[in-house]
Design a protein around this motif. Sequence first.
Motif, PDB file in Angstrom:
ATOM      1  N   VAL A   1       0.814  -5.077  12.251  1.00 10.77           N
ATOM      2  CA  VAL A   1       0.109  -3.921  11.688  1.00 10.77           C
ATOM      3  C   VAL A   1       1.129  -2.982  11.047  1.00 10.77           C
ATOM      4  CG1 VAL A   1      -1.307  -1.896  12.165  1.00 10.77           C
ATOM      5  CG2 VAL A   1      -1.774  -4.050  13.341  1.00 10.77           C
ATOM      6  N   SER A   2       0.866  -2.602   9.805  1.00 12.30           N
ATOM      7  CA  SER A   2       1.737  -1.655   9.120  1.00 12.30           C
ATOM      8  C   SER A   2       0.859  -0.648   8.378  1.00 12.30           C
ATOM      9  CB  SER A   2       2.664  -2.386   8.141  1.00 12.30           C
ATOM     10  OG  SER A   2       3.655  -1.514   7.638  1.00 12.30           O
ATOM     11  N   VAL A   3       1.495   0.316   7.743  1.00 13.35           N
ATOM     12  CA  VAL A   3       0.750   1.365   7.041  1.00 13.35           C
ATOM     13  C   VAL A   3       1.179   1.415   5.581  1.00 13.35           C
ATOM     14  CG1 VAL A   3       0.276   3.836   6.888  1.00 13.35           C
ATOM     15  CG2 VAL A   3       0.480   2.745   9.128  1.00 13.35           C
ATOM     16  N   GLY A   4       0.207   1.289   4.690  1.00  6.36           N
ATOM     17  CA  GLY A   4       0.442   1.465   3.263  1.00  6.36           C
ATOM     18  C   GLY A   4       1.555   0.621   2.686  1.00  6.36           C
ATOM     19  N   SER A   5       2.407   1.268   1.903  1.00 10.04           N
ATOM     20  CA  SER A   5       3.444   0.573   1.135  1.00 10.04           C
ATOM     21  C   SER A   5       4.572   0.017   1.995  1.00 10.04           C
ATOM     22  CB  SER A   5       4.020   1.523   0.077  1.00 10.04           C
ATOM     23  OG  SER A   5       4.513   2.714   0.677  1.00 10.04           O
ATOM     24  N   HIS A   6       4.557   0.297   3.290  1.00  4.50           N
ATOM     25  CA  HIS A   6       5.572  -0.259   4.183  1.00  4.50           C
ATOM     26  C   HIS A   6       5.266  -1.711   4.548  1.00  4.50           C
ATOM     27  CE1 HIS A   6       8.781  -0.092   7.178  1.00  4.50           C
ATOM     28  NE2 HIS A   6       7.947  -0.569   8.088  1.00  4.50           N
TER      29      HIS A   6
ATOM     30  N   ALA B   1      -2.603   9.979   3.684  1.00  7.79           N
ATOM     31  CA  ALA B   1      -1.890  11.147   3.179  1.00  7.79           C
ATOM     32  C   ALA B   1      -1.956  11.263   1.656  1.00  7.79           C
ATOM     33  CB  ALA B   1      -0.428  11.117   3.630  1.00  7.79           C
ATOM     34  N   TYR B   2      -2.351  10.182   0.984  1.00 10.03           N
ATOM     35  CA  TYR B   2      -2.447  10.233  -0.485  1.00 10.03           C
ATOM     36  C   TYR B   2      -3.421   9.166  -0.968  1.00 10.03           C
ATOM     37  CZ  TYR B   2       0.873   6.320  -0.200  1.00 10.03           C
ATOM     38  OH  TYR B   2       1.497   5.132   0.101  1.00 10.03           O
ATOM     39  N   ASP B   3      -3.883   9.333  -2.205  1.00 11.96           N
ATOM     40  CA  ASP B   3      -4.807   8.387  -2.833  1.00 11.96           C
ATOM     41  C   ASP B   3      -4.040   7.111  -3.173  1.00 11.96           C
ATOM     42  OD1 ASP B   3      -6.521   6.931  -4.459  1.00 11.96           O
ATOM     43  OD2 ASP B   3      -7.295   8.685  -5.510  1.00 11.96           O
ATOM     44  N   GLN B   4      -4.451   5.987  -2.599  1.00 12.44           N
ATOM     45  CA  GLN B   4      -3.736   4.732  -2.809  1.00 12.44           C
ATOM     46  C   GLN B   4      -3.748   4.283  -4.269  1.00 12.44           C
ATOM     47  OE1 GLN B   4      -2.204   3.196   0.103  1.00 12.44           O
ATOM     48  NE2 GLN B   4      -2.732   5.299   0.649  1.00 12.44           N
TER      49      GLN B   4
ATOM     50  N   TRP C   1      -1.312   7.243  -6.466  1.00 15.06           N
ATOM     51  CA  TRP C   1      -0.249   7.760  -5.608  1.00 15.06           C
ATOM     52  C   TRP C   1       0.675   8.722  -6.341  1.00 15.06           C
ATOM     53  CZ3 TRP C   1       4.581   6.485  -7.414  1.00 15.06           C
ATOM     54  CH2 TRP C   1       4.667   5.394  -8.285  1.00 15.06           C
ATOM     55  N   TRP C   2       0.761   8.576  -7.660  1.00 12.29           N
ATOM     56  CA  TRP C   2       1.651   9.432  -8.450  1.00 12.29           C
ATOM     57  C   TRP C   2       1.143  10.868  -8.579  1.00 12.29           C
ATOM     58  CZ3 TRP C   2      -0.960   5.124 -10.205  1.00 12.29           C
ATOM     59  CH2 TRP C   2      -2.083   5.357 -10.998  1.00 12.29           C
ATOM     60  N   ASN C   3      -0.094  11.116  -8.154  1.00 14.82           N
ATOM     61  CA  ASN C   3      -0.641  12.477  -8.200  1.00 14.82           C
ATOM     62  C   ASN C   3      -0.245  13.310  -6.989  1.00 14.82           C
ATOM     63  OD1 ASN C   3      -1.940  12.135 -10.643  1.00 14.82           O
ATOM     64  ND2 ASN C   3      -3.892  11.539  -9.735  1.00 14.82           N
ATOM     65  N   SER C   4       0.434  12.688  -6.022  1.00 11.59           N
ATOM     66  CA  SER C   4       0.825  13.387  -4.800  1.00 11.59           C
ATOM     67  C   SER C   4       2.333  13.300  -4.626  1.00 11.59           C
ATOM     68  CB  SER C   4       0.119  12.754  -3.595  1.00 11.59           C
ATOM     69  OG  SER C   4       0.756  13.083  -2.387  1.00 11.59           O
ATOM     70  N   SER C   5       2.958  14.426  -4.300  1.00  8.36           N
ATOM     71  CA  SER C   5       4.404  14.411  -4.072  1.00  8.36           C
ATOM     72  C   SER C   5       4.740  13.511  -2.891  1.00  8.36           C
ATOM     73  CB  SER C   5       4.925  15.835  -3.819  1.00  8.36           C
ATOM     74  OG  SER C   5       4.294  16.414  -2.681  1.00  8.36           O
ATOM     75  N   TYR C   6       3.875  13.512  -1.865  1.00  4.41           N
ATOM     76  CA  TYR C   6       4.086  12.628  -0.717  1.00  4.41           C
ATOM     77  C   TYR C   6       3.955  11.171  -1.139  1.00  4.41           C
ATOM     78  CZ  TYR C   6       3.729  10.624   3.953  1.00  4.41           C
ATOM     79  OH  TYR C   6       3.939   9.871   5.076  1.00  4.41           O
TER      80      TYR C   6
END
Length: 223
Positions: free
Chosen positions: A161-166, A193-196, A199-204
Amino acid sequence: MGKVPIFYMAGLGLFKKKEIWVPTWKGVLLVTSLVLLLTFLFFLKINSFLSMNRPVEAEVLLVDDWLPDFAIEETLKEFNEKRYRKLIITGGRKVYGWNATKFESSAELLAAKIMERGIDSSKIQLIKVSPSPSNRTNTSSIATKAWLTTHPHDFKAINIVSVGSHARRSYYLFNKSLGEHCEVGIISINNIAYDQNKWWNSSYGVKEVITECLAYLYTLLFI
């Protein structure tokens, strides 16, 4: 002494005349268009590429101790619906704050959170990992391999199990370490934490995706 003519120096074999090709405006336009297209495709596809989701039919689920709270519910949903026999938790980071008096590591803290949500302790296996300031995922994969080689097990497949881009980096490292022992799958939980898709619309999101992209390239080249 006066200035030496260039043709005289050429006669001595010091210089020679060469023709070079330079792009026309059509060539510049083509190259610019290709660069823009590749940049567009990078922004459009890189997060979905890194957020690899390729589960296999397995009896064991594995999570790292850094799993955020929002991903715990998704992990437990997966565990209960697919009826896994075992949940492996890897980690060894020191716990700070009020929890420091109750748990020796963040893996124990995560196990406690999971048991509070109804998973029996007999189904949880902690694998202690020596704290590492960098590449904790690789350290966890190596520790898991060491555990598998020293403990009898009858499972033939495991889902990480991982999260997002990791996720893609997690899959690469665990498959490299465990591939000879069992089939490895990967489950990517969306990072809330951000729209998948943007993703470029969020600094995070920018920080997360670009960092994971560079980390994945580093992993491929040096690990």
